[in-house]
Design a protein around this motif. Sequence first.
Motif, PDB file in Angstrom:
ATOM      1  N   LYS A  13     -35.359   4.704   3.789  1.00 40.26           N
ATOM      2  CA  LYS A  13     -35.330   3.242   3.860  1.00 40.26           C
ATOM      3  C   LYS A  13     -36.615   2.571   3.378  1.00 40.26           C
ATOM      4  O   LYS A  13     -36.585   1.742   2.461  1.00 40.26           O
ATOM      5  CB  LYS A  13     -35.019   2.816   5.299  1.00 40.26           C
ATOM      6  N   PHE A  35     -31.384  -4.668  -4.141  1.00 42.21           N
ATOM      7  CA  PHE A  35     -30.974  -3.517  -3.329  1.00 42.21           C
ATOM      8  C   PHE A  35     -30.483  -2.337  -4.180  1.00 42.21           C
ATOM      9  O   PHE A  35     -30.149  -1.278  -3.622  1.00 42.21           O
ATOM     10  CB  PHE A  35     -29.869  -3.919  -2.353  1.00 42.21           C
ATOM     11  N   LYS A  59     -28.469  -2.831   4.035  1.00 41.62           N
ATOM     12  CA  LYS A  59     -29.793  -3.438   4.104  1.00 41.62           C
ATOM     13  C   LYS A  59     -30.623  -2.623   5.088  1.00 41.62           C
ATOM     14  O   LYS A  59     -30.258  -2.490   6.259  1.00 41.62           O
ATOM     15  CB  LYS A  59     -29.692  -4.893   4.552  1.00 41.62           C
ATOM     16  N   MET A 112     -36.704   0.858  -0.388  1.00 41.34           N
ATOM     17  CA  MET A 112     -36.669  -0.601  -0.431  1.00 41.34           C
ATOM     18  C   MET A 112     -37.964  -1.151  -1.003  1.00 41.34           C
ATOM     19  O   MET A 112     -37.954  -2.096  -1.799  1.00 41.34           O
ATOM     20  CB  MET A 112     -36.429  -1.168   0.976  1.00 41.34           C
TER      21      MET A 112
END
Length: 305
Positions: free
Chosen positions: A290, A206, A215, A294
């Motif tokens: 996001k 992460f 997350k 990620m």
Amino acid sequence: MTEIDSDKQQTETHSRPVLAKSPMRTLRRWFLVTLIFAMGGVAVAQRGYWRNRDRSLPMDRNGVPTWEVDPKFPKDCFTFVRIEYDSYGGRGRRGGGCWTDYPDSDLNFSLRLQQLTSLKVNPDPVVIRLTDDELYDYPFIYIIEPGGLSFSDEEVKALRRYCLNGGFLMVDDFWGDSQYENMRYELKRVFPDRDPFELPLSHEIFHIVYDLKEKPQVPAINSARRGRDGSIGSWEWSFDGSDTSTPHYRAITDDEDRIMVLICHNTDLGDGWEREGEDQWYFDEFSVKKAYPMGINIVTYAMTH
């Protein structure tokens, strides 16, 4: 913060480079990330829903630019690999299948990896089966919507061998307890002696490139919601009625604690890649913040461990 030039000039189409067989770690040694810290502007590919189960890419690449692979490193080139699999209904039922988001998510994500990192990227993602001989040419593979997935015995053996020999599997885009149970059951066939466990937010995956503060949860574009109070709905409803509001990132590791399988549950990173060109708010909120950060973190981890 720098802006992606979404009107980047498209170079002439070239033939797909052939990745010669070599140890997986040969590719990893070339991976040194140099990061452009943000992505803005309009996006590249518009959605072209892909129902034809043909592994070939559309001639126009759905508007995604192509680029030349560095001839100095023809064998050291990251290729995004989607796994084709069979669905028999499974325990999770209603699994969308292996062709969900294809080919736009694969093309867009390959482009962003090329633009935002120093990784040498193949502009042409590929689709293979776990039982194909060329599986071991690629250190990273991707399975999407496994709610109805069912591995054959041959696929179970091939995936176990692949992962234990250094390969990395990313599983993405499935929602609710029933679909997770189906994936967990199939992976238990692959690794009878290993169980998935929840990764803490402190895990390096992460933070390895983008320092994520939570997350990330990415919904399909039609499920993304904005409240009048500024709140954002980022989850999809599950058919079994189970709670999907919390994203889970679970892992199966080898004896050296290296992640072999990353399970992205209650989130749809692939839609954040695929649908980036359709809505500016969705792009800004989910693709930029996001899905791409990620995804880049995951590939970086896979290629450096």
